[in-house]
Design a protein around this motif. Structure first.
Motif, PDB file in Angstrom:
ATOM      1  N   ALA A  73     -47.795 -41.749   6.787  1.00 19.57           N
ATOM      2  CA  ALA A  73     -47.861 -42.810   7.785  1.00 19.57           C
ATOM      3  C   ALA A  73     -48.124 -44.151   7.111  1.00 19.57           C
ATOM      4  O   ALA A  73     -48.498 -44.221   5.927  1.00 19.57           O
ATOM      5  N   GLU A  74     -47.924 -45.201   7.871  1.00 15.64           N
ATOM      6  CA  GLU A  74     -48.230 -46.537   7.373  1.00 15.64           C
ATOM      7  C   GLU A  74     -49.733 -46.650   7.121  1.00 15.64           C
ATOM      8  O   GLU A  74     -50.536 -46.245   7.957  1.00 15.64           O
ATOM      9  N   PRO A  75     -50.131 -47.190   5.973  1.00 17.98           N
ATOM     10  CA  PRO A  75     -51.571 -47.302   5.694  1.00 17.98           C
ATOM     11  C   PRO A  75     -52.275 -48.169   6.738  1.00 17.98           C
ATOM     12  O   PRO A  75     -51.752 -49.178   7.207  1.00 17.98           O
ATOM     13  N   LEU A  76     -53.467 -47.745   7.112  1.00 17.11           N
ATOM     14  CA  LEU A  76     -54.282 -48.470   8.080  1.00 17.11           C
ATOM     15  C   LEU A  76     -55.362 -49.240   7.336  1.00 17.11           C
ATOM     16  O   LEU A  76     -56.131 -48.661   6.557  1.00 17.11           O
ATOM     17  N   HIS A  77     -55.423 -50.539   7.572  1.00 18.92           N
ATOM     18  CA  HIS A  77     -56.464 -51.381   6.990  1.00 18.92           C
ATOM     19  C   HIS A  77     -57.495 -51.657   8.082  1.00 18.92           C
ATOM     20  O   HIS A  77     -57.225 -52.420   9.028  1.00 18.92           O
ATOM     21  N   LEU A  78     -58.648 -51.045   7.945  1.00 14.17           N
ATOM     22  CA  LEU A  78     -59.681 -51.191   8.967  1.00 14.17           C
ATOM     23  C   LEU A  78     -61.045 -50.948   8.353  1.00 14.17           C
ATOM     24  O   LEU A  78     -61.171 -50.667   7.152  1.00 14.17           O
ATOM     25  N   THR A  79     -62.055 -51.074   9.182  1.00 18.75           N
ATOM     26  CA  THR A  79     -63.428 -50.843   8.745  1.00 18.75           C
ATOM     27  C   THR A  79     -63.800 -49.395   8.994  1.00 18.75           C
ATOM     28  O   THR A  79     -63.621 -48.889  10.106  1.00 18.75           O
ATOM     29  N   LEU A  80     -64.299 -48.727   7.964  1.00 17.41           N
ATOM     30  CA  LEU A  80     -64.672 -47.326   8.091  1.00 17.41           C
ATOM     31  C   LEU A  80     -65.875 -47.197   9.024  1.00 17.41           C
ATOM     32  O   LEU A  80     -66.951 -47.738   8.743  1.00 17.41           O
ATOM     33  N   THR A  91     -43.268 -36.282  10.196  1.00 18.18           N
ATOM     34  CA  THR A  91     -43.710 -37.646  10.461  1.00 18.18           C
ATOM     35  C   THR A  91     -45.110 -37.624  11.041  1.00 18.18           C
ATOM     36  O   THR A  91     -45.513 -36.662  11.710  1.00 18.18           O
ATOM     37  N   VAL A  92     -45.841 -38.687  10.807  1.00 20.33           N
ATOM     38  CA  VAL A  92     -47.184 -38.839  11.337  1.00 20.33           C
ATOM     39  C   VAL A  92     -47.427 -40.318  11.581  1.00 20.33           C
ATOM     40  O   VAL A  92     -47.060 -41.164  10.759  1.00 20.33           O
ATOM     41  N   THR A  93     -47.985 -40.626  12.710  1.00 17.65           N
ATOM     42  CA  THR A  93     -48.350 -41.992  13.066  1.00 17.65           C
ATOM     43  C   THR A  93     -49.771 -41.988  13.606  1.00 17.65           C
ATOM     44  O   THR A  93     -50.188 -41.036  14.272  1.00 17.65           O
ATOM     45  N   ALA A  94     -50.491 -43.044  13.313  1.00 14.59           N
ATOM     46  CA  ALA A  94     -51.877 -43.162  13.755  1.00 14.59           C
ATOM     47  C   ALA A  94     -52.056 -44.468  14.510  1.00 14.59           C
ATOM     48  O   ALA A  94     -51.333 -45.450  14.277  1.00 14.59           O
ATOM     49  N   LYS A  95     -53.003 -44.459  15.433  1.00 13.50           N
ATOM     50  CA  LYS A  95     -53.304 -45.677  16.162  1.00 13.50           C
ATOM     51  C   LYS A  95     -54.005 -46.676  15.257  1.00 13.50           C
ATOM     52  O   LYS A  95     -54.770 -46.295  14.364  1.00 13.50           O
ATOM     53  N   ALA A  96     -53.732 -47.939  15.492  1.00 14.60           N
ATOM     54  CA  ALA A  96     -54.322 -48.971  14.650  1.00 14.60           C
ATOM     55  C   ALA A  96     -55.812 -49.113  14.886  1.00 14.60           C
ATOM     56  O   ALA A  96     -56.540 -49.582  14.012  1.00 14.60           O
TER      57      ALA A  96
END
Length: 893
Positions: free
Chosen positions: A407-414, A301-306
């Motif tokens: 992990a859940e895909p992260l939608h953010l600004t690169l 498992t892997v999780t990332a901060k939003a």
């Protein structure tokens, strides 16, 4: 010929056992040389039948082969027996006598040729026999010579011995009893349990689990728990049946070399992989039954901060947490463009050209277990076309069984580097448009022509302007056949131009200061990150210091008389007040009060543009002693850096002792609180006056000392812990190193021995700071403390050398004038003071050069002071800062 009967009886008794052992050795020599071919053939026959040769040959072939081998063996035995001769007594005596010096046995069995010799000859002969008898009595058995190299030049004997050893280790020697039954055609009887094992089995877990291999023959438990994917291997030596329900039924049962795949119960080897719980049963005599519980291998498992972090240089920092029951072996971060979230305007209206996803390898821990850990993906994608655009980041990790966790895909600004200069930002946007689609080439060329049409006041850097013109020509030519290679070359050139415009390179100090102010204002309007604001504040401080230094040099070279009448109308502003104003701006930005910070920044800009340095007269006004003021400021800056490094070293030590209290300790000191060691006004403060009185009606100047405000520079604030709650120790160390690099560029005393020594010491201090920063980022607190101690020592040495250099240059630089008279009239104003109000030494040391202890009893007084310091350090009820100060005193003295 030797006659044994002539040997004296006493000597024969001593030679009895040496003769017997020598005879046995001679017999063994003859047996080995005569019978080595026979036992070589015998060893080869035993090894062949032990490894099951009879199972692979038909009876028709086995019969002649066995009969032939037996006949050859019997022939060799008969040949050896025919040639064997037992060693005789004379042969043994000759072998033993030859091993002794002087052949004493032959001498004792001999007699003189002249029996009628005179008395003297007989006496000599008798003495000689006595000596020979004594030498013969010391005889030892002769070792046999068992070397067969001359008789077996091809070393065939070793071939038979090796085959026999392999058969004893890995074969079944007791299968020799099957030969007669096989040759007669009768079934082979099953051996009883006492004759040895009929099967062997091993359970080998996957290597990534780190578990040992199990030998089932030595396992007493009937129920076993094994990891999923374990390999079960069997070696069967007879009619043994194996049944199991733990492998995949659809998978074929593999057999190793020597086994029979068409008959699972036949003698051979089998192996299968356990993927589910079930039963393993071995039939026949000595069989066993095992209940196997297969422990599933969970997916990683892997999780990332939003939220993703952004550094001042555009580097991103994405923290993530990964876990697996046996450990994660690797992972990737795949970044793709989020087309649905892209603002399709201007150059982004057209569809983008196909581009491969951006893939980064996730960092793994270098030490420790990987079953559960937290790391941060730190990469710089500033030059990528997707920088500062919406993206989707997908993290995935893999375990030893090749199972993948996503992990859940992260939608953010690169994250990428942000440009706050308007022209640099425009160049970067045009670069992005070119990389987005080559169809934007004509539009980008048109905008570049508009930018460079009237560059006055817009493109301040002449070199950047010329580079833009070159890029425009290249782009105009490339549009005829715009290849991806040409596009990438132009994009690299535009990136370099944007960096040149953003970072400066301007020779004019006032223009560079104005540019730094504009970039900071743009950052506040665009909501920049704290790291970016800190970098821009440092740039503004450096540009302001450079501008003030330029003003000081212009005043020193000027011969115009000051306007005496206007002096009374000018508002005096000191260097400390400017520093306090910039500190107040940073404090307001950190608190989110951007409007107030912008207003204060505008006020600072107007004040700096109206600054004019004048000479003091008769003690009136604030004197600006020119170059000496800059030199004293360099001394104070280095002292502040040393204090900041000492405070950072204390914080690092406390974190190493009790990491949990680090934040609470840092939170006890906030920016603006007065810290020990606040800098007092000294001779290096540049007296500045603002023309006119338009600013006086705007209220109190922020640079004036307010209750609770501090005049410390960033190095002091870091040492006091004022910004520690928002910055990590590594970032504080990096800021101190950058501040030291800035100070080294403007270090006085060049060309002198002490000045060069000061530069060398400060270079060593910067290197030690860099190593301490690396150690802090790696979590090695012990090494960081060592490097920080080295940096402190080098800073002290640099201060001493710089102080000596300035002391040597003072007589040449002192000029008679109002400024000097003011300094002489009030010398205490020019002396920096320590936190206790004591004047600092002129050599850069912390302390005073004055002889404070005089008389003959100074050693007793020093001893009393040391005892009092130890007593106070032992009183734990005293405040923590005081105890730390006392501890540093004890460590030093």
């Amino acid at each position: 010929m030797t006659d044994p009967d002539r040997i004296p009886q006493l000597v024969r008794a001593r030679l009895l056992w040496p003769l017997r052992l020598t005879r046995l050795g001679m017999a063994s020599e003859r047996l080995v040389r005569l019978f080595w071919p026979a036992w070589t053939i015998l060893f080869l026959m035993v090894a062949a039948f032990a490894f099951g040769l009879q199972d692979h040959l038909p009876v028709e072939a086995l019969w002649p082969l066995s009969v032939g081998a037996v006949l050859v063996l019997l022939g060799l035995v008969a040949r050896g027996a025919w040639r064997f001769r037992w060693p005789g007594r004379a042969e043994v005596l000759a072998r033993l006598d030859a091993s002794l010096p002087g052949r004493p046995i032959a001498t004792l069995a001999d007699q003189p040729a002249d029996q009628g010799a005179d008395f003297g000859t007989i006496a000599v002969w008798q003495a000689h026999r006595e000596r020979m008898a004594d030498r013969a009595g010391k005889a030892r058995p002769v070792e046999p010579d068992l070397q067969l190299a001359s008789h077996d030049p091809f070393a065939l004997r070793y071939l038979g011995a090796t085959a026999l050893a392999m058969a004893l280790l890995f074969g079944s020697v007791w299968r020799g009893a099957e030969i007669a039954a096989v040759m007669s055609g009768t079934p082979v009887p099953v051996a009883n349990a006492a004759s040895g094992p009929k099967w062997e089995a091993w359970i080998e877990p996957p290597a990534y689990t780190g578990r040992p291999t199990l030998y089932l023959n030595k396992v007493d438990q009937a129920s076993l728990t094994i990891p999923e994917g374990s390999t079960i291997q069997f070696r069967l030596y007879g009619d043994v049946a194996v049944s199991e329900s733990v492998s995949d039924p659809a998978a074929p049962v593999p057999a190793k070399a020597g086994g029979k795949t068409d008959d699972p119960a036949a003698t051979g080897s089998q192996s299968f992989v356990a993927i589910r719980s079930g039963v393993l049963e071995i039939g026949g005599a000595g069989g066993r039954r095992f209940d196997l519980v297969v422990q599933p291998d969970a997916d990683p498992t892997v999780t990332a901060k939003a939220e993703i972090g952004r550094k001042a240089d555009g580097r991103m920092a994405l923290p993530f947490t990964a876990s697996d029951d046996y450990g994660v072996i690797g992972g990737t971060a795949v970044i793709t463009l989020d087309m649905a979230a892209v603002d399709r305007r201007h150059g982004l209206v057209t569809d983008p050209e196909p581009r491969e996803p951006l893939v980064y390898d996730l960092p793994m821990p270098l030490t420790g277990k990987r079953t559960q850990f937290t790391e941060a993906l730190a990469e710089n994608a500033s030059e990528h076309p997707w920088a500062n655009l919406p993206v989707v980041i997908a993290l995935s990790v893999k375990d030893g069984r090749a199972q993948v966790g996503v992990a859940e895909p992260l939608h953010l600004t690169l994250p990428g580097r942000r440009f706050f200069d308007p022209v640099a930002a425009a160049v970067i946007e045009l670069r992005r448009d070119l990389l987005w689609n080559r169809g934007n080439g004509a539009r980008s060329l048109q905008i570049l022509r508009a930018i460079t049409n009237r560059p006055e006041g817009l493109v301040r850097n002449e070199r950047a302007y010329l580079m833009l013109r070159v890029v425009m020509d290249r782009l105009d030519v490339a549009l005829k056949d715009f290849t991806p290679e040409a596009r990438d070359d132009i994009a690299r050139a535009l990136w370099e131009i944007a960096l040149l415009i953003e970072d400066g390179g301007l020779s004019d100090a006032l223009e560079r200061m104005r540019q730094a102010q504009e970039r900071l204002s743009e950052a506040m309007r665009n909501g920049a990150s704290p790291e970016e604001i800190q970098k821009l504040m440092n740039d503004l401080k450096a540009a302001t210091d450079d501008y003030m230094r330029k003003l000081a040099e212009n005043m020193e070279n000027s011969t115009d008389e000051p306007d005496r009448q206007a002096e009374g109308e000018r508002q005096k502003v000191t260097g400390n007040q400017i520093q306090q104003m910039m500190d107040e701006i940073q404090k307001l930005m950190e608190q989110g009060r951007m409007a107030e910070a912008q207003e204060l920044l505008d006020q600072l800009a107007r004040m700096m543009e109206n600054l004019k340095i004048t000479e003091g007269s008769g003690g009136e006004g604030m004197p600006m002693p020119g170059r000496q003021g800059g030199q004293q400021k360099s001394m104070r800056d280095l002292q502040d850096t040393l204090k900041g490094q000492q405070g950072l070293s204390d914080d690092t030590f406390r974190q190493g002792q009790n990491p949990g209290e680090r934040q609470s300790e840092q939170g006890q000191s906030q920016p603006g609180q007065g810290q020990p060691g606040q800098e007092q006004q000294g001779p290096g403060q540049q007296g500045m006056e603002q023309q006119g009185q338009g600013q006086q009606g705007q209220g109190q100047q922020p640079g004036q000392q307010q209750p609770g405000q501090s005049g410390q520079d960033p190095g002091q604030q870091e040492g006091a812990g004022g910004q520690g709650s928002q910055q990590s120790l590594a970032e504080r160390q990096e800021q101190l190193r950058r501040e030291l690099d800035r100070q080294r560029q403007a270090l006085p005393g060049a060309g002198t021995e002490d000045g060069d020594a000061a530069r060398q010491a400060l270079d060593d201090a910067a290197r030690a700071m860099d190593e301490a920063e690396q150690a802090l980022r790696e979590g090695d607190t012990g090494r960081a403390i060592d490097r920080q101690a080295e940096a402190i020592q080098n800073l002290r040495e640099g201060l001493k050398s710089l102080g000596r250099a300035l002391a040597q240059n003072q007589p040449q630089q002192g000029q008679p004038g109002a400024g000097q008279q003011s300094a002489e009239g009030d010398p205490d104003r020019l002396v920096p003071r320590d936190p206790l109000g004591r004047a600092a030494g002129r050599t850069g040391q912390f302390g005073t050069d004055a002889d404070m202890l005089q008389g003959q009893d100074i050693y007793r007084r020093a001893r009393d002071l040391l005892d009092d310091i130890r007593r106070r350090a032992g009183e734990r009820t005293r405040p923590v800062p005081e105890l730390d100060y006392l501890k540093r005193l004890l460590d030093r003295f």
